[in-house]
Design a protein around this motif. Structure first.
Motif, PDB file in Angstrom:
ATOM      1  N   ARG A 175       6.334-105.736  21.942  1.00  0.00           N
ATOM      2  CA  ARG A 175       7.369-106.933  22.248  1.00  0.00           C
ATOM      3  C   ARG A 175       8.408-106.616  23.006  1.00  0.00           C
ATOM      4  N   ILE A 176       8.387-107.511  24.430  1.00  0.00           N
ATOM      5  CA  ILE A 176       9.891-107.268  25.200  1.00  0.00           C
ATOM      6  C   ILE A 176      10.274-108.850  25.317  1.00  0.00           C
ATOM      7  N   GLY A 177      11.366-109.131  24.987  1.00  0.00           N
ATOM      8  CA  GLY A 177      11.805-110.550  25.132  1.00  0.00           C
ATOM      9  C   GLY A 177      11.008-111.497  24.350  1.00  0.00           C
ATOM     10  N   ASN A 178      11.004-112.937  24.720  1.00  0.00           N
ATOM     11  CA  ASN A 178      10.503-114.048  24.123  1.00  0.00           C
ATOM     12  C   ASN A 178       9.366-114.540  24.516  1.00  0.00           C
ATOM     13  N   ALA A 179       8.171-113.911  24.503  1.00  0.00           N
ATOM     14  CA  ALA A 179       6.979-114.313  25.053  1.00  0.00           C
ATOM     15  C   ALA A 179       6.163-114.755  23.803  1.00  0.00           C
ATOM     16  N   GLY A 180       6.845-115.050  22.636  1.00  0.00           N
ATOM     17  CA  GLY A 180       6.019-115.210  21.557  1.00  0.00           C
ATOM     18  C   GLY A 180       6.305-114.173  20.582  1.00  0.00           C
ATOM     19  N   GLY A 181       5.810-114.008  19.394  1.00  0.00           N
ATOM     20  CA  GLY A 181       5.995-113.190  18.381  1.00  0.00           C
ATOM     21  C   GLY A 181       5.033-112.099  18.547  1.00  0.00           C
ATOM     22  N   VAL A 182       5.224-110.622  17.949  1.00  0.00           N
ATOM     23  CA  VAL A 182       4.266-109.684  17.507  1.00  0.00           C
ATOM     24  C   VAL A 182       4.511-109.364  16.072  1.00  0.00           C
ATOM     25  N   VAL A 183       3.542-109.728  15.261  1.00  0.00           N
ATOM     26  CA  VAL A 183       3.719-109.360  13.747  1.00  0.00           C
ATOM     27  C   VAL A 183       2.475-108.325  13.464  1.00  0.00           C
TER      28      VAL A 183
END
Ligand code: F6R
Length: 613
Positions: A175-183
């Motif tokens: 994940r980099i920045g706010n392009a949506g979550g990674v869970v």
């Protein structure tokens, strides 16, 4: 705004991924695809349009394997065709990637890769990612290092999941920045990856949320989290309590209809554990708010997008009226470009269902930079807006799947009302009697919402009257002015009817010229402090031949005698009235769109969470 699912374990990845994508289709439905590792090589299936096209393709050309990744797309670069659908393979077919976000330096990277002799098979920016991994793999020969080097090259915000046929024991997510979550979802001898919790909720409740610039190496046995630069991190495991059933449609035709009907429960849930009716007090422990801090606040700026911003408009009025703190609303997409006057005495309150809206997160970051205290009202548990805030209020409504927001609009209205009471209490600016009365009024809300829902068939009849209109005006004043905006937005986004909202008092300054028999007017004219003014507005519209539909208080014969149709709502204290007046407007938009035969849960051009700026 795209949805991502990944699986590694002993089961067949294909149905797990397809099922997960089904839960995420609300995030984008321009195309869908998956890639699984089969007998040492990667097989990709992808198609334009909705997930059912991909399902059909897989029925015709079955594919299975014990690890895989899938994607549902909301197009940014490149048309919504099969060729541009994710996953994207490297030219050797050895590496595959799915991606959420925009590679901002895509042109520059593409030129570099073309100069290296690499060939593009799509028009997407995502392909630069997989080709960069392929390029770096030649030098280092291990996927992890190649992915790290690739991530260093990307500008913009991203969620990325990648695997290689040569290293069949791992999937890498970043994940980099706010392009949506990674869970990452933890299983027994298997693990899951997703952009959003609902995709994997039926398999696990134990989750690790990646923060910006973090990467996870996911094997079936373990998960290693590190920074993109390679510093190992101790992952924090969270548990979520969402009920997977609430992510299913049940007996309803659409998620939107189900979610409208869920409001009795969701309003009850948002009150749960927070209201002490005996003492007439509000408790919002996750805000971490002391009396000293409450007294220190000089200004509150509410910020949000779309429907959430209309909740913010109501919140602004409540905070000023109840807590007597100066408050303003700034649309999140404008906030950071407005050079806002924000300092450490300012509290910025972001409202977001998804907690991942890029504009809202950008506003929060800007506020943080300027030294403000940050709060959020968020529905999606573990989302970025929840994590980066100093304190938060969880909407407690359960997942909202319908693209048009309904229950995640009414819950924050109640949360904002409770917040205003709490602030007034901590600042000592409210008498105990008045506080108790305001708290008591909350008791009524779920039941009153239920009474609006009981009138669905009457609203449906009005929908029949309006279904062929081309334009419509929504009017409201005071605390119900934002509800006029929300009613118009609901109609626009799911029925594609042009609808405009005005503060009713503004009509005479220009827009009244629009009114004739072809321009129906919807006026919110309940028994609130603006009632008499709304009556005049209705009279003015009627005098110009307009069809007027009013939202009115049960038994109000005066309004009934003036207008063509009434959408009745029960009597309600005016500060809580937006929670109630919006419900017939949600039902109206729903039935108009349904009568027009439209795709209500997945309206054209939209996606549930907007992770591009
Ligand atoms: C409309 C709608 C949108 C969202 C907006 C913000 O029905 O849902 O206008 O309200 O995109 O989304 P969140 O609340 O996720 O930040």
């Amino acid at each position: 705004m795209c949805g991502i699912v990944g699986y590694i374990g002993e089961k067949n990845a294909t149905p797990i991924i397809l099922n997960g994508l089904k839960k995420l289709e609300y995030r984008g439905y321009d195309s869908a695809g998956l890639a699984v590792l089969t007998n040492g090589h990667i097989e990709v299936r992808r198609d334009a349009g909705k997930l059912k096209n991909l399902e059909q393709l897989i029925m015709e050309m079955p594919v299975s394997g014990k690890m895989g990744i899938g994607h549902t797309r909301w197009a940014t670069h490149g048309e919504p065709t099969a060729r541009n659908a994710h996953p994207h393979l490297s030219s050797s077919g050895e590496v595959v990637v799915v991606h959420n976000g925009i590679v901002e330096n895509f042109i520059e990277l593409k030129e570099e890769l073309l100069a290296d002799g690499l060939k593009f098979q799509s028009d997407t920016d995502t392909e630069t990612i997989v080709l960069l991994v392929e390029k770096y793999l030649k030098g280092v020969n291990d996927l992890e290092t190649a992915v790290r080097k690739t991530l260093e090259r990307l500008k913009g915000a991203h969620g990325i999941v990648v695997f290689s046929a040569k290293e069949p024991d791992k999937i890498i997510a970043a994940r980099i920045g706010n392009a949506g979550g990674v869970v990452i979802g933890l299983g027994e001898g298997e693990n899951y990856i997703a952009s959003d919790i609902p995709a994997i909720l039926e398999h696990t409740r134990k989750l690790i949320f990646l923060e910006s610039r973090q990467m996870a190496i996911v094997t079936k046995e373990k998960i290693e989290v590190s920074t993109i630069e390679g510093k190992p991190l101790a992952p924090q495991i969270s548990s979520v309590a969402w009920d997977p059933i609430s992510a299913e449609k049940g007996e309803y035709r659409h998620f939107m209809q189900k979610e409208i009907h869920e409001q009795v429960r969701s309003l009850t849930d948002t009150l749960a554990g927070r209201v002490d009716f005996e003492e007439g007090r509000i408790r919002l422990p996750q805000l971490n708010l002391t009396a000293e801090q409450a007294n220190d606040i000089q200004k509150i700026i509410l910020t949000a997008c779309g429907t959430a911003s209309y909740a913010g408009m109501v919140g602004r009025i409540l905070i000023e009226r109840i807590a007597r703190i100066p408050a303003m609303l700034e649309i999140a997409s404008e906030f950071r470009y407005s050079d806002p006057i924000v300092d450490e005495k300012t509290t910025v309150l972001a409202i977001s269902q998804s907690g991942e809206t890029a504009d809202t997160l950008a506003a929060m970051e800007e506020a943080r930079k300027k030294g403000a205290k940050l709060w959020s009202i968020v529905n999606a548990i573990g989302s970025q807006a929840m994590r980066i805030a100093d304190g938060y209020i969880s909407m407690q409504t359960g997942p909202e799947i319908g693209v048009a927001s309904t229950k995640a609009f009414t819950a924050p209205l109640v949360d904002l009302y409770m917040l205003a009471i709490l602030l007034a209490d901590l600042r000592g600016t409210i008498t105990p009697e008045y506080r108790k009365q305001l708290v008591d009024d909350l008791r009524l809300v779920p039941e009153l919402a239920g009474r609006c829902l009981d009138r669905e068939s009457e609203v449906e009849e009005t929908a029949r009257l309006l279904k062929d209109t081309r334009d419509m005006l929504f009017l409201g004043r005071g605390i119900n002015m934002p509800i006029a905006f929300e009613g118009a937005l609901k109609l626009k986004e799911i029925s594609y009817i042009h609808a405009e909202a005005y503060a009713a008092g503004e009509m005479k300054h220009g827009p009244i010229a629009l009114i004739d028999k072809d321009m129906p007017v919807l006026a919110i004219a309940i028994k609130d402090p603006w009632y008499e003014k709304m009556i005049s507005q209705i009279e003015q519209a009627k005098a110009r031949g307009g069809i007027v539909v009013a939202v009115a208080t049960e038994g109000d014969e005066r309004v009934a005698s003036l207008v063509d149709r009434v959408l009745w709502v029960p009597e309600v204290p005016w500060m809580l009235s937006p929670v109630i007046t919006v419900i017939p407007l949600q039902i109206l938009a729903y039935h108009i769109a349904s009568l027009r035969g439209l795709d209500i849960d997945q309206p054209r051009n939209l996606a549930k969470s907007v992770t591009v700026e």
